[in-house]
Write a protein that holds these residues in place. Sequence first.
Motif, mmCIF file in Angstrom:
data_model
loop_
_atom_site.group_PDB
_atom_site.id
_atom_site.type_symbol
_atom_site.label_atom_id
_atom_site.label_comp_id
_atom_site.label_asym_id
_atom_site.label_seq_id
_atom_site.Cartn_x
_atom_site.Cartn_y
_atom_site.Cartn_z
ATOM 1 N N ILE A 1 0.826 -1.213 0.000
ATOM 2 C CA ILE A 1 0.000 0.000 0.000
ATOM 3 C C ILE A 1 0.859 1.261 0.000
ATOM 4 C CG2 ILE A 1 -1.672 1.342 1.315
ATOM 5 C CD1 ILE A 1 -3.036 -1.233 2.111
ATOM 6 N N PRO A 2 1.865 1.381 0.893
ATOM 7 C CA PRO A 2 2.717 2.573 0.823
ATOM 8 C C PRO A 2 3.386 2.756 -0.536
ATOM 9 C CG PRO A 2 3.094 1.401 2.876
ATOM 10 C CD PRO A 2 2.218 0.539 2.053
ATOM 11 N N VAL A 3 3.886 1.676 -1.103
ATOM 12 C CA VAL A 3 4.551 1.772 -2.409
ATOM 13 C C VAL A 3 3.554 2.143 -3.496
ATOM 14 C CG1 VAL A 3 5.754 0.463 -4.195
ATOM 15 C CG2 VAL A 3 6.426 0.198 -1.801
ATOM 16 N N ALA A 4 2.384 1.510 -3.492
ATOM 17 C CA ALA A 4 1.379 1.787 -4.516
ATOM 18 C C ALA A 4 0.907 3.229 -4.458
ATOM 19 C CB ALA A 4 0.193 0.834 -4.358
ATOM 20 N N VAL A 5 0.646 3.728 -3.263
ATOM 21 C CA VAL A 5 0.178 5.112 -3.126
ATOM 22 C C VAL A 5 1.271 6.086 -3.559
ATOM 23 C CG1 VAL A 5 -0.546 6.874 -1.481
ATOM 24 C CG2 VAL A 5 -1.498 4.562 -1.324
ATOM 25 N N SER A 6 2.492 5.851 -3.110
ATOM 26 C CA SER A 6 3.596 6.758 -3.430
ATOM 27 C C SER A 6 3.876 6.786 -4.924
ATOM 28 C CB SER A 6 4.854 6.330 -2.663
ATOM 29 O OG SER A 6 4.633 6.334 -1.277
ATOM 30 N N MET A 7 3.961 5.607 -5.538
ATOM 31 C CA MET A 7 4.181 5.559 -6.979
ATOM 32 C C MET A 7 2.986 6.134 -7.733
ATOM 33 S SD MET A 7 6.086 1.885 -7.611
ATOM 34 C CE MET A 7 5.792 2.057 -9.376
ATOM 35 N N GLY A 8 1.789 5.865 -7.237
ATOM 36 C CA GLY A 8 0.600 6.377 -7.896
ATOM 37 C C GLY A 8 0.570 7.890 -7.918
ATOM 38 N N VAL A 9 0.971 8.514 -6.805
ATOM 39 C CA VAL A 9 1.035 9.976 -6.761
ATOM 40 C C VAL A 9 2.017 10.490 -7.801
ATOM 41 C CG1 VAL A 9 1.772 11.943 -5.365
ATOM 42 C CG2 VAL A 9 0.339 10.171 -4.349
ATOM 43 N N GLY A 10 3.202 9.885 -7.858
ATOM 44 C CA GLY A 10 4.207 10.324 -8.821
ATOM 45 C C GLY A 10 3.749 10.184 -10.263
ATOM 46 N N VAL A 11 3.155 9.042 -10.577
ATOM 47 C CA VAL A 11 2.710 8.789 -11.947
ATOM 48 C C VAL A 11 1.553 9.709 -12.333
ATOM 49 C CG1 VAL A 11 1.649 7.073 -13.463
ATOM 50 C CG2 VAL A 11 3.522 6.404 -11.940
ATOM 51 N N LEU A 12 0.588 9.897 -11.431
ATOM 52 C CA LEU A 12 -0.572 10.730 -11.742
ATOM 53 C C LEU A 12 -0.188 12.204 -11.898
ATOM 54 C CD1 LEU A 12 -3.313 9.165 -9.440
ATOM 55 C CD2 LEU A 12 -3.150 9.025 -11.933
ATOM 56 N N VAL A 13 0.668 12.703 -11.006
ATOM 57 C CA VAL A 13 1.110 14.093 -11.121
ATOM 58 C C VAL A 13 1.834 14.307 -12.443
ATOM 59 C CG1 VAL A 13 2.724 15.794 -10.190
ATOM 60 C CG2 VAL A 13 1.218 14.533 -8.648
ATOM 61 N N THR A 14 2.732 13.402 -12.765
ATOM 62 C CA THR A 14 3.507 13.531 -14.000
ATOM 63 C C THR A 14 2.621 13.439 -15.230
ATOM 64 O OG1 THR A 14 5.433 12.562 -12.914
ATOM 65 C CG2 THR A 14 5.397 12.540 -15.318
ATOM 66 N N GLY A 15 1.745 12.427 -15.255
ATOM 67 C CA GLY A 15 0.869 12.269 -16.415
ATOM 68 C C GLY A 15 -0.053 13.447 -16.605
ATOM 69 N N SER A 16 -0.557 14.004 -15.516
ATOM 70 C CA SER A 16 -1.450 15.163 -15.619
ATOM 71 C C SER A 16 -0.752 16.359 -16.244
ATOM 72 C CB SER A 16 -1.973 15.531 -14.224
ATOM 73 O OG SER A 16 -2.716 14.473 -13.667
ATOM 74 N N VAL A 17 0.501 16.576 -15.866
ATOM 75 C CA VAL A 17 1.247 17.712 -16.404
ATOM 76 C C VAL A 17 1.633 17.478 -17.860
ATOM 77 C CG1 VAL A 17 3.364 19.062 -16.202
ATOM 78 C CG2 VAL A 17 2.101 18.412 -14.146
ATOM 79 N N VAL A 18 2.225 16.315 -18.131
ATOM 80 C CA VAL A 18 2.741 16.034 -19.483
ATOM 81 C C VAL A 18 1.630 16.065 -20.520
ATOM 82 C CG1 VAL A 18 3.783 14.258 -20.943
ATOM 83 C CG2 VAL A 18 4.749 14.749 -18.692
ATOM 84 N N PHE A 19 0.529 15.374 -20.227
ATOM 85 C CA PHE A 19 -0.553 15.294 -21.207
ATOM 86 C C PHE A 19 -1.556 16.442 -21.049
ATOM 87 C CE2 PHE A 19 0.742 10.765 -20.745
ATOM 88 C CZ PHE A 19 1.217 10.593 -22.031
ATOM 89 N N GLY A 20 -1.771 16.884 -19.822
ATOM 90 C CA GLY A 20 -2.728 17.962 -19.599
ATOM 91 C C GLY A 20 -2.277 19.288 -20.190
ATOM 92 N N MET A 21 -0.970 19.545 -20.183
ATOM 93 C CA MET A 21 -0.442 20.796 -20.731
ATOM 94 C C MET A 21 -0.055 20.675 -22.203
ATOM 95 S SD MET A 21 1.818 22.261 -17.546
ATOM 96 C CE MET A 21 1.966 23.855 -18.364
ATOM 97 N N GLY A 22 -0.263 19.502 -22.782
ATOM 98 C CA GLY A 22 0.001 19.324 -24.203
ATOM 99 C C GLY A 22 1.460 19.183 -24.576
ATOM 100 N N ALA A 23 2.330 18.871 -23.593
ATOM 101 C CA ALA A 23 3.744 18.677 -23.919
ATOM 102 C C ALA A 23 3.928 17.485 -24.840
ATOM 103 C CB ALA A 23 4.557 18.475 -22.638
ATOM 104 N N VAL A 24 3.087 16.463 -24.650
ATOM 105 C CA VAL A 24 3.081 15.278 -25.509
ATOM 106 C C VAL A 24 1.642 14.967 -25.856
ATOM 107 C CG1 VAL A 24 3.616 12.816 -25.655
ATOM 108 C CG2 VAL A 24 5.186 14.345 -24.460
ATOM 109 N N GLU A 25 1.420 14.568 -27.090
ATOM 110 C CA GLU A 25 0.063 14.238 -27.545
ATOM 111 C C GLU A 25 -0.526 13.113 -26.696
ATOM 112 O OE1 GLU A 25 -2.087 12.088 -31.384
ATOM 113 O OE2 GLU A 25 0.002 12.776 -31.511
ATOM 114 N N PHE A 26 -1.754 13.310 -26.229
ATOM 115 C CA PHE A 26 -2.419 12.294 -25.428
ATOM 116 C C PHE A 26 -3.062 11.270 -26.352
ATOM 117 C CE2 PHE A 26 -6.077 10.980 -22.545
ATOM 118 C CZ PHE A 26 -5.274 10.126 -21.807
ATOM 119 N N SER A 27 -2.299 10.249 -26.668
ATOM 120 C CA SER A 27 -2.758 9.169 -27.528
ATOM 121 C C SER A 27 -2.316 7.853 -26.913
ATOM 122 C CB SER A 27 -2.157 9.321 -28.936
ATOM 123 O OG SER A 27 -0.747 9.149 -28.893
ATOM 124 N N PRO A 28 -2.953 6.738 -27.300
ATOM 125 C CA PRO A 28 -2.560 5.445 -26.722
ATOM 126 C C PRO A 28 -1.070 5.158 -26.866
ATOM 127 C CG PRO A 28 -4.618 5.213 -27.918
ATOM 128 C CD PRO A 28 -4.115 6.601 -28.200
#
Length: 236
Positions: free
Chosen positions: A77-104
Amino acid sequence: MVLLGAASAVLVLARAEAPWAPAVAIVRGAAQLAVISLVLSGIIRSPLLIGVALLVMFSVAVLTAARRLGSVSSMVIPVAVSMGVGVLVTGSVVFGMGAVEFSPRYALAIGGIVIGNAMTIATISGQRFRELVADQWDEVEGWLALGASPRRATERLVRRAVSAALVPTVDQTKTTGLVTLPGAFVGAVFGGLSPLDAGRFQIVVLAAIMAAGACTAVCLTQWLAPIATRPVTSAN
């Protein structure tokens, strides 16, 4: 096979421990890449299946890091939550701000890279924190005796563990283009992008790894920080 033979021969002659481990790792990696290549060729255009693939990657990464840090049941649980925070924050910025096209295709590429590096940083930060606490337990115990909370008693060790976990990522980023040509850059060039566009893509990837790693390391060490009893280690 020749390279594997050379590596194994050197390790056998040096009487290294587990001399066949690199060869086994390469064979296993090749088999896994062959399977995943066949699977991805059929799902690369399906957002749903890409999501499933990323979930599987994340689950395996969490279990791997949790196993490295001790009991899977207590660390998952600690690892999943910690990694999940990192991945979600990063993905939101990268794709949300259009730095990389949000495609599969790009979601799979960026997601796989970020998850893999977050797993490594979670393992390093967790292991380093526990090593520091065990090595410097007298200091922690002194803080506790003075009335400090368990979190306050390990505050300095948390900072050191986070810094240590980010050293490989920081060094890789600082030497990009001078010492190494990262895989994302080379792959983008081979895929037909201009060196300029490939460089832009690589910088986004490196920044994503750094952000995900920082979030993961901080969240995990803060989760582990409140320690009131000396951790049991092999040295003890």
